[in-house]
Design a protein around this motif. Structure first.
Motif, short mmCIF file in Angstrom:
data_model
loop_
_atom_site.label_atom_id
_atom_site.label_comp_id
_atom_site.label_asym_id
_atom_site.label_seq_id
_atom_site.Cartn_x
_atom_site.Cartn_y
_atom_site.Cartn_z
N GLU A 1 42.30 3.39 -1.81
CA GLU A 1 42.87 3.65 -3.13
C GLU A 1 42.68 5.11 -3.54
OE1 GLU A 1 42.30 0.63 -6.23
OE2 GLU A 1 41.31 -0.54 -4.69
N TYR A 2 41.44 5.49 -3.81
CA TYR A 2 41.21 6.89 -4.18
C TYR A 2 39.75 7.28 -3.93
CZ TYR A 2 39.40 4.79 -8.51
OH TYR A 2 38.69 4.03 -9.40
N ILE B 1 40.67 13.70 -8.22
CA ILE B 1 40.84 12.34 -7.69
C ILE B 1 41.83 12.45 -6.55
CG2 ILE B 1 41.60 10.00 -8.22
CD1 ILE B 1 40.98 11.10 -11.28
N LYS C 1 44.03 10.73 -4.54
CA LYS C 1 44.63 9.39 -4.66
C LYS C 1 45.62 9.15 -3.54
CE LYS C 1 47.15 6.67 -8.14
NZ LYS C 1 46.43 5.43 -7.99
N LEU C 2 45.50 8.01 -2.90
CA LEU C 2 46.39 7.69 -1.79
C LEU C 2 47.73 7.17 -2.29
CD1 LEU C 2 44.03 5.97 0.74
CD2 LEU C 2 44.98 8.26 0.78
#
Lengths: 336, 529
Positions: B207-208, B231, B233-234
Motif C-alpha cells: 500500500e504505502y 508517503i 504510495k503504490l
C-alpha cells in the motif's frame, strides 16, 4: 447431510492436491531462474547459487514438491523469493482485501440488483421496466471491465471529486481494529464511523466496476428463468386461487428462478476472485490480484502456488455452498 | 418512502461520503507529501536488495560514506569527510565525520562501517557483487574510531565510485534483532538502523511506506521549509497516477506515459522536470552463435536500423547514443562521426561482404512481454531490416525467461532488447559490460569478447591515474563501436511530474530510473492551494 459435506470436503482436498501437482510442475518447466532474478541483474554466480540453496531450488523437483506439500500440512507455504516474507503472511495481508471487494461487489452490486431486476423484468415483461433492464444487462455483458473502471474513475473520482481515485482507506486514517479483516465490518463492529464511511467511499467504484458483468449475467439469467416459471402450472394455479401478485412474485417466481441463478452466483464468485487484477490495478486496491501477477512475472514459485491453492479452495467451497443452498431453495432435493 | 424522498436520501448520502481530501498530509504543522509510484519496496535491508524504489527509501533513512550529487554527477563527502587511495589502487582510507549519529543516538563510527561492509559481503546479496571479487571482510581495518581502511585483494580504481551504494547500519540495533543467526535480516526488511534524514513512520506492504523527517539529522537540512515527510504510495496504473496528481491526491508521480507527461507539463500547478539519464537502450546481438556471429551482418543491421524511430517512439523525449558509453559517464568520448546511423547503401554493402547480398534469412528479436516501447522498437527493426532482406520475428518473453535465455551463448537470442543502467559514472561500470566476466548477466547477452578490450578493461581498473585510465576507455569505446555487438540505441529522458509547491528537486543521472533525493525537497508555502 453431514456425510455429504464430509465426502465433498474429501474430494475438494483431492482436487487441491491435483491442482498443486499441476501448478507446481507447470511453473517449474517454464524456462526462468527466479534465483538469478532475485539476486539482481549484476549478481555473480556465487550470489545466485546462495539464493538457490536458501530457497531449496537446487534440489530435485520431486524433493522440492515433497518439501512444499509437507510444509503445507505444518501451515508453512514457503517463503516468497520476491518479498522474502512467508507466503502465508502475504496471503493473510492481501486476501482479505480481495475477498471483501469481491463479496461486497457480488452481493451489493451483483446479486441483489441482478436478481431483483431480473424478476421484475420478467414480471413486467415487455413493459418499461423490462425495456430498461434488457439493454443495461446487454451492455454489461459486452462492456470491457477496464474501460468502465477507467471511465468511473475519471468521471466520478477525478473530474467530480466525489469519491477517491483509489486505495482502500485514506492516508492518515488508521485501519479499524482487525476482527474479520474486512474494513467495512470491522469499523462497524468497533463503532468507528469515520473509518466505515472512508472504507465505503473507497470500495464503491471498484466494486461497481467488478460487479457490472456479474450483475448483467445474473439479471439475464434470472429474467429468463422467471419467464419460464411465470408460465408454469403452479403459478397459474396461484393466480387462479386469487393469491396476491406480490406473494406470487416473491414466493413462487423468485424462489424457483433462483436455483440456476445461485449456480451462476457461485461461479461468478470464483471468477471474480481470480479476476480482480484489472480492477485492483486501476483502483490501486491492495489485494491478491496484484500479488498474483507480480508472483507470476517474477516466477515466484511459492507465491504462485499459494495463490492458486487459495483460489482453488475458494472455488471449491463456493460450489459446496451453492450445492447446499439448492436444498434450502428446493425441498425436493436430498443429500445422500 | 416516496421516490422523491429516496432521491433526497441518496443525494445526501453521497454528499456525506464525498469531499475527497488533498494528497499531502499535515502532521504537527508539517507537510508530508505523497509520491505515487508503481514499484513496491519489498525489502528495505541495504545488504539484501536495491532497485529504484528501494533506493528511494534506503537513501532517505541511511547514509553512505559518499554520495552522488548533481548533474554532471560528483562524489560528495557524506559520512566520510575525506578519502584517499594508494597509487596502485589497492588501499583506500576514509576519514569519518565526528558528528554523525544514528537515529537512536549512537555515533557513526569506523566499527559501524566495518560491520556494514562485512554484513553485505557475508550475506552475498544486494550490492555485494560490486566488491565481492576485490574485498574480503578480513581486508577491512579500523584505524581508529573515525578512520577506516580497505585493503583490496587486487587494484580497483573505481572503488570510491561504488561506495555510495553501501549504506552504513547501526550494528547495535541490527544485532539486537538477530534471530537464529540471520544477521537481523528479518527485522531489517521493514525496519531501519540508519542515520539518514528520514525515519519510518508507517509501513504497509503493498500500500504505502511513510517516512517522516528526522529534525535532528546530523548534517542539518538544506532548507528550513523542508518536507515534514513523504508517503511513498503504490499506484500500479499510469492513468490513475495521472488522475491523482491532477486531482491533488498525489504531489509527485513517475512512470506515466510520454503523452501524459506532455499534458501534465501544460497543467497549471504542475511542473515536469526532464533530464537525460544514464539508462541506455540497445539491441544486443549474439556474437557467438547464428547469423549475428558474423560481424558483417551485425554492421549491416546497425546501418539498416531506423534510429529516428527511437526518438519518435519516445515522442522526442530521448537522445541517441553517440558512443557505447552514456554521455554522463566520466571519460565518455563523442563518437558521433563514427556512430552507426541509417545508411541502406552501406547496410547492403556489408550484407554483400557477408555473403548475403539479398538477405534471405530470419532473426528473432526478443523483448519484454507487455513493454510497449520495446514492441514498437521491434516493429521499427522489422521494417528496417526488411529493406535488406532480413525477416525479423518478434518474440515477447517475460523478463525471467529473457534473462535465462541470455545467460548462455547457445540460447541467447539473435537480438535482445535491453535497457542498462550503470551504477556509477565511473567508466568501468559500462566497460565491464563488454568483458567476459559479465557472462551470465542479462546485459552480456551479446557474449562479446575481444582480447584487446578485455585487456584494457582489466588494466584500466587497476591504476588510479585518471589520465592513463581515460586513454584506455577512449580506445575501448572505439573498438566496441567498431565491433558492433549491439545496435547502440538511445537514452530516454527521465521525467517526473510535481505539484508546484514541491520545490528543491535536484537531478543526478547516477540515481536509478525514478529515484528522487527527498532530502533536498521543500515546500513553497506561497503556492499551497
Amino acid at each position: 447431510m453431514l456425510a455429504y459435506i464430509v465426502r465433498r470436503l474429501f474430494f475438494l482436498a483431492l482436487t487441491l492436491l491435483g491442482l498443486s501437482v499441476v501448478t507446481f510442475f507447470i511453473s517449474r518447466v517454464v524456462p526462468s531462474d527466479p534465483a538469478r532474478l532475485a539476486a539482481g541483474p549484476y549478481a555473480t554466480d556465487e550470489m545466485v547459487q546462495k539464493i538457490r540453496q536458501e530457497f531449496g531450488l537446487d534440489k530435485p523437483l520431486a524433493v522440492q514438491y515433497w518439501n512444499y506439500i509437507s510444509g503445507i500440512f505444518r501451515g508453512d507455504f514457503g517463503r516468497s523469493i520476491r518479498t522474502r516474507r512467508p507466503v502465508s503472511q502475504d496471503l493473510g495481508r492481501f486476501y482479505p482485501a480481495t475477498l471483501e471487494l469481491v463479496l461486497f461487489s457480488l452481493v451489493v452490486f451483483g446479486a441483489i440488483p441482478g436478481v431483483t431486476l431480473g424478476v421484475l423484468s420478467a414480471y413486467y415483461h415487455d413493459r418499461w421496466v423490462d425495456q430498461l433492464v434488457r439493454p443495461i444487462s446487454i451492455i454489461g455483458l459486452g462492456l470491457p471491465g477496464f474501460w468502465l473502471a477507467l471511465m468511473l474513475q475519471s468521471l466520478i473520482a477525478s473530474k467530480l471529486g466525489l469519491l477517491p481515485v483509489g486505495g482502500r482507506l485514506s492516508l492518515g486514517l488508521s485501519s479499524p481494529m482487525s476482527i474479520t479483516h474486512f474494513f467495512l465490518i470491522d469499523s462497524l463492529v468497533t463503532g468507528n464511523g469515520r473509518a466505515f464511511l472512508d472504507a465505503l467511499k473507497h470500495i464503491l467504484l471498484p466494486s461497481i466496476s467488478l460487479a457490472f458483468p456479474a450483475f448483467a449475467s445474473i439479471t439475464r439469467l434470472t429474467r429468463a428463468e422467471a419467464l419460464d416459471v411465470l408460465n408454469a402450472d403452479y403459478v397459474r394455479t396461484a393466480w387462479a386461487k386469487g393469491v396476491s401478485g406480490r406473494w406470487v412474485l416473491w414466493r413462487h417466481i423468485l424462489r424457483n428462478a433462483l436455483i440456476p441463478t445461485t449456480t451462476m452466483i457461485g461461479l461468478r464468485f470464483g471468477w471474480m476472485l481470480g479476476g480482480t487484477i484489472m480492477v485492483e490495478t486501476v483502483f490501486n486496491w491492495p489485494g491478491l490480484g496484484l500479488y498474483a501477477v507480480q508472483a507470476a512475472t517474477f516466477s515466484d514459485f511459492n507465491a504462485i502456488m499459494g495463490v492458486t491453492l487459495l483460489i482453488g479452495l475458494n472455488f471449491g467451497v463456493a460450489n459446496l455452498i451453492v450445492d447446499l443452498l439448492y436444498g434450502v431453495l428446493d425441498p425436493r432435493i436430498r443429500y445422500e | 418512502m416516496t421516490l422523491k424522498r429516496k432521491l433526497v436520501f441518496v443525494i445526501l448520502f453521497l454528499t456525506t461520503i464525498a469531499a475527497v481530501g488533498l494528497g499531502y498530509e499535515v502532521v504537527d504543522g508539517k507537510i508530508h507529501i505523497v509520491y505515487a509510484a508503481r514499484q513496491p519496496v519489498e525489502n528495505l535491508d541495504p545488504s539484501i536488495h536495491y532497485d529504484w524504489s528501494t533506493r528511494n527509501l534506503q537513501q532517505s533513512v541511511y547514509d553512505a560514506l559518499l554520495k552522488y550529487v548533481g548533474d554532471p554527477p560528483t562524489l560528495e563527502p557524506w559520512l566520510a569527510e575525506k578519502w584517499e587511495g594508494s597509487p596502485d589502487a589497492t588501499v583506500w582510507t576514509f576519514h569519518l565525520v565526528k558528528n554523525a549519529r544514528f537515529h537512536n543516538g549512537d555515533p557513526v563510527t569506523a566499527e559501524a562501517v566495518k560491520f556494514s561492509f562485512e554484513r553485505t559481503l557475508t550475506l552475498k546479496q544486494g550490492p555485494a557483487w560490486m566488491l565481492l571479487d576485490v574485498l574480503d571482510p578480513s581486508g577491512i581495518e579500523i584505524v581508529d574510531d573515525y578512520t577506516i581502511r580497505f585493503h583490496l585483494n587486487e587494484p580497483y580504481a573505481p572503488f570510491p565510485s561504488v561506495v555510495p551504494w553501501w549504506y552504513i547500519m547501526n550494528p547495535n540495533e541490527v544485532m539486537a534483532h538477530e534471530v537464529d543467526g540471520d544477521y537481523g535480516q528479518g527485522w531489517l526488511q521493514d525496519h531501519e538502523a540508519g542515520s539518514g534524514p528520514f525515519v519510518i513512520k508507517e509501513w504497509k506492504h503493498g500500500e504505502y511506506y511513510w517516512l517522516e523527517a528526522w529534525d535532528e539529522y546530523w548534517k542539518g537540512w538544506p532548507n528550513p521549509d523542508h518536507i515534514g515527510g513523504f508517503i511513498f504510495k503504490l499506484v500500479r496504473e499510469a492513468a490513475t497516477q495521472r488522475m491523482m496528481i491532477e486531482s491533488g491526491e498525489a504531489d509527485i508521480v513517475e512512470g506515466v506515459t510520454p503523452r501524459d507527461f506532455d499534458e501534465l507539463a501544460k497543467t497549471p500547478g504542475i511542473y515536469v522536470p526532464e533530464y537525460p539519464g544514464m539508462t541506455t537502450f540497445g539491441i544486443k546481438m549474439n556474437t557467438q552463435k547464428g547469423m549475428t556471429a558474423n560481424p558483417m551482418i551485425r554492421k549491416a543491421i546497425c546501418y539498416a536500423f531506423d534510429y529516428d524511430a527511437l526518438i519518435d517512439i519516445y515522442e522526442g523525449h530521448a537522445v541517441l547514443e553517440d558512443s557505447p558509453f552514456p554521455m554522463a559517464t566520466k571519460g565518455h568520448v563523442d563518437l558521433s562521426q563514427w556512430i552507426y546511423r541509417q545508411d541502406l547503401a552501406k547496410a547492403k554493402e556489408f550484407m554483400a561482404r557477408a555473403g548475403y547480398p539479398d538477405g534471405g534469412f530470419e532473426l528473432e528479436y526478443v523483448y519484454v512481454a507487455g513493454l510497449e516501447e520495446e514492441r514498437l522498437i521491434g516493429l521499427a527493426l522489422q521494417s528496417s531490416l526488411a529493406q535488406i532482406g532480413i525477416k525479423v520475428n518478434l518474440v515477447p518473453l517475460i523478463w525471467p525467461q529473457m534473462v535465462e535465455r541470455g545467460s548462455k551463448p547457445e540460447t541467447s537470442p539473435d537480438m535482445m532488447a535491453v535497457f542498462t543502467t550503470p551504477i556509477s559514472n565511473d567508466p568501468d561500470a559500462v566497460a565491464i559490460q563488454y568483458h567476459p566476466m559479465s557472462a551470465g548477466r542479462y546485459y552480456y547477452s551479446h557474449w562479446y569478447s575481444n582480447p584487446r578490450v578485455t585487456y584494457l578493461v582489466e588494466q584500466a581498473r587497476s591504476i588510479s591515474d585518471w589520465d592513463a585510465r581515460a586513454k584506455m576507455y577512449d580506445e575501448i569505446q572505439r573498438i566496441v563501436l567498431y565491433d558492433a555487438p549491439e545496435v547502440f540505441g538511445m537514452l530516454y529522458n527521465r521525467r517526473w511530474a510535481l505539484r508546484d509547491y514541491v520545490q528543491g528537486f535536484r537531478f543526478c543521472p547516477v540515481r536509478m530510473t525514478s529515484e528522487i533525493d527527498m532530502y533536498t525537497l521543500y515546500i513553497d508555502k506561497s503556492k499551497l492551494p
